[in-house]
Design an enzyme around this catalytic site. Sequence first.
Site, short mmCIF file in Angstrom:
data_model
loop_
_atom_site.label_atom_id
_atom_site.label_comp_id
_atom_site.label_asym_id
_atom_site.label_seq_id
_atom_site.Cartn_x
_atom_site.Cartn_y
_atom_site.Cartn_z
N GLU A 308 -46.28 4.50 -11.31
CA GLU A 308 -45.54 4.98 -12.61
C GLU A 308 -45.26 6.37 -12.35
O GLU A 308 -45.94 7.36 -13.28
CB GLU A 308 -46.22 4.53 -13.80
CG GLU A 308 -46.67 3.22 -14.03
CD GLU A 308 -47.71 2.87 -15.01
OE1 GLU A 308 -48.27 4.34 -15.61
OE2 GLU A 308 -48.00 2.00 -15.61
N PRO A 309 -44.73 6.71 -11.22
CA PRO A 309 -44.60 8.42 -11.11
C PRO A 309 -43.50 8.86 -12.11
O PRO A 309 -42.60 8.35 -12.39
CB PRO A 309 -44.20 8.51 -9.72
CG PRO A 309 -43.59 7.23 -9.41
CD PRO A 309 -44.09 6.47 -10.33
N GLY A 310 -43.76 10.21 -12.47
CA GLY A 310 -42.99 10.90 -13.59
C GLY A 310 -42.68 12.24 -12.95
O GLY A 310 -41.57 12.61 -12.11
N ARG A 311 -43.52 13.22 -13.09
CA ARG A 311 -43.38 14.62 -12.64
C ARG A 311 -42.98 14.58 -11.16
O ARG A 311 -41.82 15.37 -10.98
CB ARG A 311 -44.72 15.18 -12.65
CG ARG A 311 -44.80 16.66 -12.27
CD ARG A 311 -46.14 17.26 -12.11
NE ARG A 311 -46.91 16.71 -13.36
CZ ARG A 311 -47.13 17.54 -14.39
NH1 ARG A 311 -46.44 18.74 -14.56
NH2 ARG A 311 -48.16 16.97 -15.65
N CYS A 380 -41.62 33.71 -32.56
CA CYS A 380 -42.48 34.73 -33.17
C CYS A 380 -43.83 34.18 -33.15
O CYS A 380 -44.73 33.94 -34.05
CB CYS A 380 -42.08 34.95 -34.65
SG CYS A 380 -40.48 35.54 -34.94
N TYR A 409 -41.08 17.10 -17.75
CA TYR A 409 -41.98 17.53 -19.24
C TYR A 409 -41.36 18.90 -19.58
O TYR A 409 -41.85 20.01 -20.16
CB TYR A 409 -43.28 17.58 -18.86
CG TYR A 409 -43.87 16.41 -18.62
CD1 TYR A 409 -43.81 15.48 -19.25
CD2 TYR A 409 -44.34 16.30 -16.99
CE1 TYR A 409 -44.44 13.94 -18.77
CE2 TYR A 409 -44.97 15.04 -16.63
CZ TYR A 409 -44.86 14.12 -17.48
OH TYR A 409 -45.35 12.77 -17.12
N1 LLP Z 1 -48.14 6.55 -16.62
C1 LLP Z 1 -48.73 6.74 -17.77
C2 LLP Z 1 -49.30 5.83 -18.56
C3 LLP Z 1 -48.92 8.06 -18.18
O1 LLP Z 1 -49.25 8.48 -19.41
C4 LLP Z 1 -48.17 9.02 -17.39
C5 LLP Z 1 -47.96 10.60 -18.09
C6 LLP Z 1 -47.43 8.56 -16.49
C7 LLP Z 1 -47.46 7.47 -15.95
C8 LLP Z 1 -46.58 9.96 -15.51
O2 LLP Z 1 -47.56 10.66 -14.98
P1 LLP Z 1 -46.93 11.84 -13.87
O3 LLP Z 1 -46.46 11.16 -12.60
O4 LLP Z 1 -45.71 12.45 -14.52
O5 LLP Z 1 -47.82 12.47 -13.81
N2 LLP Z 1 -46.72 17.02 -20.64
C9 LLP Z 1 -47.66 17.17 -19.51
C10 LLP Z 1 -47.76 15.90 -18.57
C11 LLP Z 1 -48.32 14.67 -19.36
C12 LLP Z 1 -48.38 13.55 -18.51
C13 LLP Z 1 -48.51 12.21 -19.53
N3 LLP Z 1 -48.66 11.00 -19.01
C14 LLP Z 1 -47.31 18.22 -18.43
O6 LLP Z 1 -46.23 18.87 -18.80
O7 LLP Z 1 -47.87 18.57 -17.51
#
Ligand code: LLP
Length: 456
Positions: A308-311, A380, A409
């Site tokens: 489940e990659p996001g970042r 502010c 994000y």
């Molecule tokens: N799967 C689950 C269940 C998650 O909670 C998350 C992220 C991901 C996958 C994706 O994770 P990634 O591959 O993007 O690391 N707002 C924060 C990051 C919060 C991540 C929350 N969960 C930031 O700006 O660093």
Amino acid sequence: MVAGTCTGIVTLMQSAAPLVRLPDPTIDELLAGRPNLSMHAVSGLMLDDVPLRGIADALGTPAWVTGADTLRARYRALADAFREAALDVSVHYAVKANDHLAVLRVLQAEGAGADVVSAGELRRAMAAGIETDRIVFSGVGKSDDELRLAIGLGVQVNIESAEEMARLSALSAGMGRVSPIALRVNPDIDAGTHDKISTGRLGDKFGIDHRDIPSLYEEAGRLPGLRPVGLAVHIGSQVGSAAPFRRAFSRLASLVVALRETGSVVELVDCGGGLGVCYRDEDSLSPRALAGAMRATLGKLGVRLAVEPGRWLVAPAGVLLASVLLVKCQRDAPPFVVLDAAMNDLLRPSLYGAWHGILPLSPSAALCPAAPAHVVGPVCETGDSFACDRLLPALAPGERVAILDTGAYGAVMSSTYNARPPAAQAMTDRGRWGVIRNRQPVEALWRDEIVPDWLG
Ligand code: LLP
């Protein structure tokens, strides 16, 4: 994660060692680490070969720009890493990182499924054409309406607690359905990342204590309306080394073996997201290293694998364009470079002390000698700061800059604080660009507000 402080010191946040002053990367170093960005002698800073100045001229600032070519390249690099490791992995993009329909569309066309955490994200993923059998529903608190939506669509639910499992069973059985579920394991592994985005330690609100998994999995098999298909884990975000992944996946592998020994069927292991990127000069983990950790720990179990990659997919694909409103000089300290972008646009520096590179758009500004500056927004709050004591070329009012690696994000975490409308968004794609979100008129901010009659 790396944090900037206003004492001019940059420290590694996890390090217990004394504060060490690290020099800021130069413009050339920032560009060298980002093959999708280049500084053209005439056109200035380019993203995927599209001059960003033209976009800033046309849309004004602040504006987010996402490079579709970068998104595709990163998706392919990830998929290639799994292929090279001879792993068949289903990639479920974590929609929360950047939920714009155009981003989802690009990734869907590359073959991505989706990891969603709300009905809104589920509907967005579907609106972008992602099939429901490629969507998993994660999240520590799902409402009955959200669960009913998932049940009706046959979407796999990643269960975060015994309580949620009982609710889903009742709802699903009541609807005459059998819902596929995975139990999200809290493996009690410290991902070694920022405290606020670490999710796999006991005491974090996420997942089910690994010691409770065997009994709960067995119970899931007995409850009506549920079909347990496997296990899921997500230990945190911006993880910079393979070791915590390896430990977490090993824990899941042991659980799979134990569950099977007692007769349970385990078909799937969802390894979550968390793959970190390099914002400054910190270690980042390659997809190959992640694939290696998955192969070493889970490769022989004969389970379907998912991630489940996001970042990692989207962060480097995005920049936030901003203009310098003014440069406020101080007697004995670096000047404040006040941008027209603020913490309401990009929250990460204020919320996590996150470090983001900043580059001028103009080639001539890029050639000016660098001097320390504090880069702030107009909101502010003292916390409305993008960089402290950052070595930057002198930036005159009107100069435009790009804040780097904001594809993840970034826009999704924006607010309208200080009555600042959401910024415009554009996408570059194969040398062209287009608007993907209009700048909202300020009136839209109060369009849905109601002033009761009795106030006159
Ligand atoms: N799967 C689950 C269940 C998650 O909670 C998350 C992220 C991901 C996958 C994706 O994770 P990634 O591959 O993007 O690391 N707002 C924060 C990051 C919060 C991540 C929350 N969960 C930031 O700006 O660093």
